[in-house]
Design an enzyme around this catalytic site. Sequence first.
Site: not given
Length: 233
Positions: A103, A142, A152, A155, A157
């Site tokens: 991110y 990640y 994780r 995905h 959000h």
Amino acid sequence: MTLAYPISSLKAHPARLSPDYRSTIKRSPQKPLVIMRHTLSELTGPVYGHETVREHDRDLTIQHKSEPLGERIIVHGHVLDEDGRGVPNALIELWQANACGRYIHAVDQHPAPLDPNFTGAGRTQSDATGYYNFITIKPGAYPWGNHHNAWRPAHIHFSVFGHSFVSRLVTQMYFPGDPLFPFDPIFNSVTDEKARARMISSFDLENTRPEWALCYRFNIVLRGTNATPMETK
Ligand SMILES: [Fe+2]
């Protein structure tokens, strides 16, 4: 329009305390919640003007000088209410990691490269039938430090405002067949198997654009017994 939201409709969502998801231990309330009556402004707002959402906000691959690296995908679907009716003019916002699972955020120090051509945020509004679509890059898995070797599943959000503020949903969309599902405490904090399945998009070959991008369908149900589960944050 459904303006009364029964408490029972919250059952699809994960418990506020999911001990395997360690952050919830400190975040979750220790005392029973005080149930408040919905106020008029909660039931009648928000109302968005179309000018605030621009057409290219829904294409995360054209926000910079060049295209981002990674697997281009189309994500589309319908925002529906608990009775299966399309929710028009819903504000849908998404944010995600880049193809490497990183991110753009000061706290994200995962040793994977940032992509100067990818911010990882977009938004759109559903049309008169509740339909929406995004063009983006498939995010990478990640590590997140919740426990030893915690990763994780890939995905995206989502935040969706429906008819009113009290029908806002914040959730995560997953990709079918991810091998990390059994090991992810966030995914499994939704304990109902059918509700968990509603967070997984389906591969949509029919709407894949040949020579250009694969497509995934993600229908989002706002508030009700078939609601897409809320993330526990
Ligand atoms: Fe994430």
